[in-house]
Design an enzyme around this catalytic site. Sequence first.
Site, PDB file in Angstrom:
ATOM      1  N   GLU A 174      98.109  75.319 109.369  1.00  0.00           N
ATOM      2  CA  GLU A 174      97.293  75.325 110.589  1.00  0.00           C
ATOM      3  C   GLU A 174      96.716  73.941 110.871  1.00  0.00           C
ATOM      4  O   GLU A 174      96.686  73.484 112.014  1.00  0.00           O
ATOM      5  CB  GLU A 174      96.194  76.393 110.474  1.00  0.00           C
ATOM      6  CG  GLU A 174      96.812  77.790 110.470  1.00  0.00           C
ATOM      7  CD  GLU A 174      95.808  78.924 110.378  1.00  0.00           C
ATOM      8  OE1 GLU A 174      96.127  80.036 110.831  1.00  0.00           O
ATOM      9  OE2 GLU A 174      94.706  78.712 109.841  1.00  0.00           O
ATOM     10  N   ASP A 311      87.089  86.864  97.093  1.00  0.00           N
ATOM     11  CA  ASP A 311      87.920  85.867  96.421  1.00  0.00           C
ATOM     12  C   ASP A 311      87.556  85.684  94.955  1.00  0.00           C
ATOM     13  O   ASP A 311      88.377  85.216  94.162  1.00  0.00           O
ATOM     14  CB  ASP A 311      87.765  84.502  97.121  1.00  0.00           C
ATOM     15  CG  ASP A 311      88.429  84.474  98.489  1.00  0.00           C
ATOM     16  OD1 ASP A 311      88.998  85.510  98.884  1.00  0.00           O
ATOM     17  OD2 ASP A 311      88.379  83.428  99.151  1.00  0.00           O
TER      18      ASP A 311
END
Lengths: 427, 427
Positions: A174, A311
């Site tokens: 990205e 995470d």
Amino acid sequence: MHLPEDGEHHVVIVGGGFGGLYAAKALGNKPVRVTFIDRRNYHLFQPLLYQVATGGLSPADIATPLRAIVSRLKNIRVLQADVTDLDPSQQIVYLKDGQVSYDSLIIAAGVTHHYFGHDTWAPLAPGLKTIEGALDLRQRIFSAFERAETEEDTERLNAEMTFVIIGAGPTGVELAGALGELAHHTLINDFRHINTRDVKILLLEGADRVLPPYPPVLSERAAKSLDKLGVTVITGAKVTDIEDHIITYTDGEHTHQIQAATAIWAAGMKASALAHVLAERTGVALDVFGRVKVTEHLTVPGQTDILVIGDLAYREDPAGTPLPGICPVAMQQGGHAAKLILNRLKGKPTKAFRYFDKGSMAVIGRHAAVVNLGRLKFGGFPAWLTWIFIHIAYLIEFDNKLVVLVRWAWNYLTKKKGARLITNRIE
Amino acid sequence: MHLPEDGEHHVVIVGGGFGGLYAAKALGNKPVRVTFIDRRNYHLFQPLLYQVATGGLSPADIATPLRAIVSRLKNIRVLQADVTDLDPSQQIVYLKDGQVSYDSLIIAAGVTHHYFGHDTWAPLAPGLKTIEGALDLRQRIFSAFERAETEEDTERLNAEMTFVIIGAGPTGVELAGALGELAHHTLINDFRHINTRDVKILLLEGADRVLPPYPPVLSERAAKSLDKLGVTVITGAKVTDIEDHIITYTDGEHTHQIQAATAIWAAGMKASALAHVLAERTGVALDVFGRVKVTEHLTVPGQTDILVIGDLAYREDPAGTPLPGICPVAMQQGGHAAKLILNRLKGKPTKAFRYFDKGSMAVIGRHAAVVNLGRLKFGGFPAWLTWIFIHIAYLIEFDNKLVVLVRWAWNYLTKKKGARLITNRIE
């Protein structure tokens, strides 16, 4: 509305990312007291940090004050504080300045960059995990263009015009796409001496294709879209050294050097330091990245009152594949943690956590993306529309991020990026 | 479109504020070469900095990259650089790193804070002139609320809940109003221990009324609006000392001390250091604030090729009143400077500069303002609408600031402020 009472079960949540926030929301106005702790005063929509770094969005477009999100949930109090330690037997969380006792503890402290032991690389190739990091990167990117405009030495000019991104996961892809868009669309009329189309954007990836966690067909599409934006993808490249302006990598046989003023790290992650504290205090096992190996209920083995989500947690799906470190996993785990605590208070059992995979996606530049919805895989403009729709839906959920929609529509129509300010300048 | 030729008259503009920008725009695509120098890479709409400081807007909402503004004016090149010195006889401007020669020089370097010789006050009571300053202030303001939420000592709690603004000119009044709005509207549901309505906002002014440059009837209206927002105005107050958490002032007879964690400086200005360089090199006279005393053509006496405009210039109107340091003056002077240079090249005379006063205004909180259009003076909601209309018109002129309109409409409807992030946190 449920006002907290002193005798009530007290849940402490550490971390205001997607995991912590979804746990907090699920516990809102329920018969528990909640203390919601984060070092920051805001929830950050990390998947869009690359837009802040490349001047497309402002920090406030992708971050919302935690207090604003939970302001109507009166049983939740927000604390801006650093958690430094914990005592599982006394059920106490220690802050830099004070302490909080808990009945249930949800730890969702997330991950940070990992330079595989090369910590000297960090200032030379910063990563993209915080707003400050994104603004620092923004400053580096646009300052490189400014310096290039006045540079007369060819070699130094080439270095200023070269951007290296290390790691071609979603963030790296990205970022590379957004840089390509800057150089080939946004900035083309803005300079008088340099041609921004001459910029070199190199995307280095250790695996044999970009977006390694995605199906190969999507990697191929992403690579094609990147190529159109002038991004050079170099796969099978292992970075062996980073010095100021010099990135060294090996392709297995030969060593290569790139002269570049700007290097960006999008390669590795490691668990927040809190995982090590937890391991020391409870003996829980950590995986190679320092993530906490949780039970099927997301609890720490032997400590049913401590849950680890997002995470920071390591858990495999039934097929033995580790759950990826992405928002949907964290959100679902946050919901599960809240349900488990509420069910326990009612004496009800809770099923083991199962991740429901809704798919994944990555965006490349102005109107290309790849979307993986299980059987359905597609790229190009339809994927870009899907991407933008889903991201804006999430942003709107938390706040008035309508403004982002307007800004994006405008950026898209005009190819402009208004947020490319070089701030944080040291006077 | 006019592409610059090497033999052409070269205009150097120093400073990308309103004066420099309007000069540059007026010289765009005209038969001159222009080098447009600023230390920053953006033009800043300073009148709205208080909105950034109080979390209503993001930096990119009120700042636009200079390159983007002049991208289509191909005879203008932008340089991000620090001007350190100049040599009028050789017609050279010295940069920190290099030099530029000129045929005509326009200096529009603006003003900075002035602590009347008390430079130690600067870190304790920062002013509002830059984006970094506004973000620093934002951090101080919202961190004070965060600390108050966990403070148990009554005296320290009161200090955290007290904000002192020194100077009740437009900036001070607008800041005080915005703080009042935060405490009485935006934040009322966000805390669990403190009641944000208990916040004390003290606005200290040395003169006998707020907005001293405005007609008394408007000062009265402004004071009433401030009172409604919980702001305490203390006029005739001269600050004599600022220490950490303690502001001392005298009312002429007695000395008073205020315990406050947050102090904001909106009192004094002095000219940019470049004025002193100019005085040394040309012998031009400076006024008491260090501003350059220019001729009726805005040139430096005896140096017809050097013009000084905007806040940095000192010039009186025909009645002997000094022109105020506000945007409209700078904009009109920028236009005049460009016209003078272009007329000279054609051998045409130019009339002396005359400021055309279109009026002035200040905003107080969510829907009150005061407007002074000469004979027409009004306040309240109509004034607020006028204020917002004019400001957005200016913003839109430079860029796609449509987004600001949407954000403001939303802020207004919801009483929310999405940009209250505490960033720049030192890790």
